[in-house]
Design a protein around this motif. Structure first.
Motif, short mmCIF file in Angstrom:
data_model
loop_
_atom_site.label_atom_id
_atom_site.label_comp_id
_atom_site.label_asym_id
_atom_site.label_seq_id
_atom_site.Cartn_x
_atom_site.Cartn_y
_atom_site.Cartn_z
N GLY A 150 35.21 35.74 42.22
CA GLY A 150 34.30 36.10 43.35
C GLY A 150 33.65 37.21 43.22
N ALA A 151 32.56 37.57 44.07
CA ALA A 151 31.93 39.06 44.11
C ALA A 151 32.69 40.10 44.35
N VAL A 152 33.80 40.25 45.30
CA VAL A 152 34.45 41.21 45.44
C VAL A 152 35.51 41.64 44.34
N ALA A 153 35.85 40.46 43.70
CA ALA A 153 36.89 40.59 42.66
C ALA A 153 36.23 41.20 41.44
N GLN A 154 34.71 41.03 41.21
CA GLN A 154 34.16 41.79 40.05
C GLN A 154 33.64 43.03 40.52
N TRP A 155 33.08 43.19 41.65
CA TRP A 155 32.49 44.49 41.94
C TRP A 155 33.69 45.64 42.24
N VAL A 156 34.57 45.30 42.54
CA VAL A 156 35.86 46.34 42.96
C VAL A 156 36.93 46.60 42.02
N THR A 157 36.85 47.93 41.79
CA THR A 157 38.07 48.41 40.82
C THR A 157 39.01 49.24 41.78
N VAL A 158 40.28 49.09 41.35
CA VAL A 158 41.38 49.83 41.76
C VAL A 158 42.13 50.76 40.84
N SER A 159 42.60 52.00 41.03
CA SER A 159 43.18 52.60 40.26
C SER A 159 44.27 53.44 41.16
N PRO A 160 45.62 53.55 40.69
CA PRO A 160 46.06 52.66 39.68
C PRO A 160 46.36 51.22 39.99
N THR A 161 46.55 50.42 38.77
CA THR A 161 46.66 48.91 39.07
C THR A 161 48.25 48.59 39.18
N SER A 162 48.95 49.57 38.97
CA SER A 162 50.38 49.00 39.21
C SER A 162 51.01 50.30 39.49
N LEU A 163 52.33 50.07 40.30
CA LEU A 163 52.95 51.10 40.87
C LEU A 163 54.39 50.89 40.69
N HIS A 164 55.21 51.65 40.62
CA HIS A 164 56.50 51.66 40.73
C HIS A 164 57.05 52.90 41.98
N LEU A 165 57.30 52.12 43.31
CA LEU A 165 57.47 52.72 44.36
C LEU A 165 59.07 52.76 44.62
N ALA A 166 59.80 54.05 45.11
CA ALA A 166 61.06 53.99 45.36
C ALA A 166 61.05 53.69 46.76
N SER A 167 62.29 53.43 47.21
CA SER A 167 62.37 52.74 48.40
C SER A 167 61.95 53.85 49.59
N GLY A 168 61.05 53.40 50.67
CA GLY A 168 60.76 54.30 51.55
C GLY A 168 59.34 55.17 51.18
N SER A 169 58.94 54.86 50.07
CA SER A 169 57.76 55.68 49.70
C SER A 169 56.53 55.09 49.57
N SER A 170 55.47 55.92 49.36
CA SER A 170 54.15 55.28 49.50
C SER A 170 53.18 55.85 48.31
N ALA A 171 52.13 55.27 48.07
CA ALA A 171 51.17 56.00 47.12
C ALA A 171 49.78 55.71 47.54
N VAL A 172 48.93 56.47 47.02
CA VAL A 172 47.28 56.13 47.39
C VAL A 172 46.71 55.61 46.25
N VAL A 173 46.00 54.73 46.59
CA VAL A 173 45.20 53.79 45.69
C VAL A 173 43.63 54.24 45.94
N GLN A 174 42.83 54.49 44.67
CA GLN A 174 41.56 54.38 44.86
C GLN A 174 40.97 53.25 44.64
N VAL A 175 40.07 52.87 45.57
CA VAL A 175 39.14 51.82 45.57
C VAL A 175 37.81 52.21 45.28
N THR A 176 37.15 51.48 44.22
CA THR A 176 35.65 51.78 43.75
C THR A 176 34.95 50.61 43.90
N VAL A 177 33.84 50.68 44.74
CA VAL A 177 33.00 49.38 44.81
C VAL A 177 31.73 49.93 44.23
N ALA A 178 31.36 49.00 43.21
CA ALA A 178 30.13 49.03 42.53
C ALA A 178 29.34 47.91 42.50
N VAL A 179 28.25 47.89 43.31
CA VAL A 179 27.42 46.83 43.46
C VAL A 179 26.49 46.61 42.47
#
Lengths: 183, 331
Positions: B94-123
């Motif tokens: 699909g278009a969105v699957a092709q145009w969008v990239t995320v970084s990082p693509t995998s995370l190891h999260l401890a209990s109760g924690s969160s992390a920021v993921v950058q989403v880049t859209v290139a049309v």
């Protein structure tokens, strides 16, 4: 002279006002602001759900049923956007010899089986019984839809799963996978 | 009316961040200032871009379970149908699957924690015009060991991306008809048939008011509900549940629906059927004018300026006439 000056000034002012109204705001995609709502989350016990097994002779041609773990959707976004929880048949059920396709499985949430907190109306549509259950496919399909949302809310429900066993199934422990998504 | 506990909204910045909700969670961290008034842009990635455009957003992924989790993050395609927005699997093209990239693509999260993921859209520069749907997905893959049905969990942020070289396609919808009905349990409800006539998908909400009823009664507002999303060109009913105590009618029903900043109003005269579990015939709804603020102000201002210019012209002509008379009198 004074009259001309006043007239010119008035005309200039009108032009400025009209130009101001006619112009559209620039697409400020690069200028963003930070949001303060919280997340949309889905929880489910990590262990695999066991569907009641039994002797093959009695089961072949009918279906075995069981419950996926208690699924909790927490919507802490604090807004008015609804959410949709969907289910996908990810991996076919196989014991190494016989493979039962995901399309043999149906999922449903029994009547009254969605407990909610907060202002939300969560419904499973017509998927209240095995007979009217949602036939799984490899594409995601909505199972529980939440609307009329105002502020934070949660919904807890336990999807039931029934897998039709084909007549030529072999005995053994079957393993399969489904995916639950909230968006 | 749905009566339930009203939980307070999460306070902003005043207290330390609350623990993430149980399971896999995702939230949008920023939105374009141009869409500050659009409530949909606060929870979904909603935007209108030209081909060749590129922009970045941020999402936060959280693990609210009591054990550490490995998560994968990826863009996926989505479909809008029957009022539902469903995010597809990782493998679906699909278009969105092709145009969008995320970084990082995998995370190891401890209990109760969160992390920021950058989403880049290139049309891409040759992207066709239109609206595409997708999601930014955080997935906890299921364990693969042992028999039974394994469950993977995903939480996603919807993406509504409209691509076009010109300006944003106008969103619009019409309320075609109102149907009064009574549920099998005797509760009256109204079905408003809504048709998406614009160029973008809509997430609708709104209210219904009843007036000019028996004995000059009026009632409402009652909240409207719709199966979340109405795709381009689609028609779906919006349901408004009403109070059992209401007399059957006839009533003048006025429904106001909104999606983002767009609002549409319509009215019709309806009478609820007396038999439980039945529907009256649909009544064509009459659209009521509801100018968007800018149009109203612009029209008003244009008229005022026109009058001002005419008055100035008149004054100038009179002044010239006076000057001529003065000159003639003097000369």
């Amino acid at each position: 002279m004074r009259k001309t000056l006043v007239l010119t000034a008035a005309l200039a002012a009108s032009v400025v006002v009209v130009a101001g109204l006619a112009s559209t705001p620039a697409q400020a995609q690069s200028v963003t602001f930070t949001l303060t709502g919280s997340s949309l989350a889905i929880a489910e016990p990590a262990s695999a759900a066991a569907l009641t097994g039994g002797a093959l002779t009695g089961l072949a041609g009918s279906s075995i049923t069981g419950a996926l773990g208690s699924t909790v959707v927490t919507d802490a976004r604090g807004g008015i956007a609804g959410w949709t929880s969907s289910i996908t048949g990810t991996t076919a059920f196989t014991n190494g010899t016989t493979t039962i396709p995901v399309t043999s499985a149906v999922a449903w949430v029994p009547t009254g089986g969605i407990a909610t907190t907060g202002v939300v109306t969560a419904t499973q549509g017509t998927h209240l019984l095995q007979a009217t259950g949602l036939a799984l496919t490899s594409s995601a399909q909505a199972l529980v839809t939440a609307t009329l949302v105002v502020g934070n809310n949660t919904a807890t429900f336990t999807p039931q799963l029934a897998v039709a066993i084909p007549a030529n199934a072999t005995a053994g422990a079957y393993t399969g996978a489904v995916t639950q998504t909230v968006a | 009316m749905v009566g339930a506990l009203l939980l307070p909204a999460v306070p902003a910045l005043a207290a330390p961040a609350p623990p993430p909700p149980p399971g896999v969670g995702i939230r949008l961290l920023d939105a374009p200032t141009a869409r500050a008034k659009d409530p949909r842009a606060h929870v979904y990635i909603v935007d209108q871009v030209k081909p060749g455009a590129r922009f970045t957003r941020h999402v936060e992924v959280s693990n609210g379970d009591s054990t550490p989790t490995d998560l994968i993050v990826y863009p996926a395609a989505a479909t809008v149908q029957s009022g539902a927005f469903t995010v597809e699997g990782r493998a679906t093209a699909g278009a969105v699957a092709q145009w969008v990239t995320v970084s990082p693509t995998s995370l190891h999260l401890a209990s109760g924690s969160s992390a920021v993921v950058q989403v880049t859209v290139a049309v891409p520069a040759d992207a066709p015009p239109g609206e595409v749907y997708g999601g930014v997905v955080a997935e906890r893959p299921s364990s693969t060991s042992g028999p039974g049905t394994h469950v993977s969990l995903r939480a996603a942020i919807r993406v509504y991306l409209s691509v076009g070289a010109g300006g944003e396609p106008a969103s619009d919808f019409s309320i075609d008809s109102l149907t009064a009905a009574r549920s099998p349990s005797g509760q009256p409800y109204v079905l408003a048939q809504v048709h998406n006539t614009g160029g973008r998908a809509l997430d609708l909400s709104g209210t219904l008011r009843l007036s000019d009823g028996p004995g000059a009664l009026s009632a409402g507002p009652f909240d409207a509900t719709l199966g979340t999303t109405l795709g381009i060109g689609q028609t779906e009913p919006v349901t408004v549940l009403l109070d059992k105590a209401l007399p059957a009618g006839p009533w003048k029903a006025t429904v106001l629906l909104r999606s983002g900043v767009l609002r549409v109003r319509a009215e019709a005269t309806i009478t609820f059927p007396t038999a439980d579990g039945s529907q009256a015939a649909p009544v064509k709804a009459k659209a009521l004018p509801l100018y968007k603020d800018r149009t109203l102000v612009a029209t008003f201002a244009a008229v005022l300026i026109g009058l001002l210019l005419m008055a100035l012209l008149l004054w100038w002509l009179l002044a010239r006439k006076r000057d001529r008379e003065t000159a003639e009198a003097a000369g």
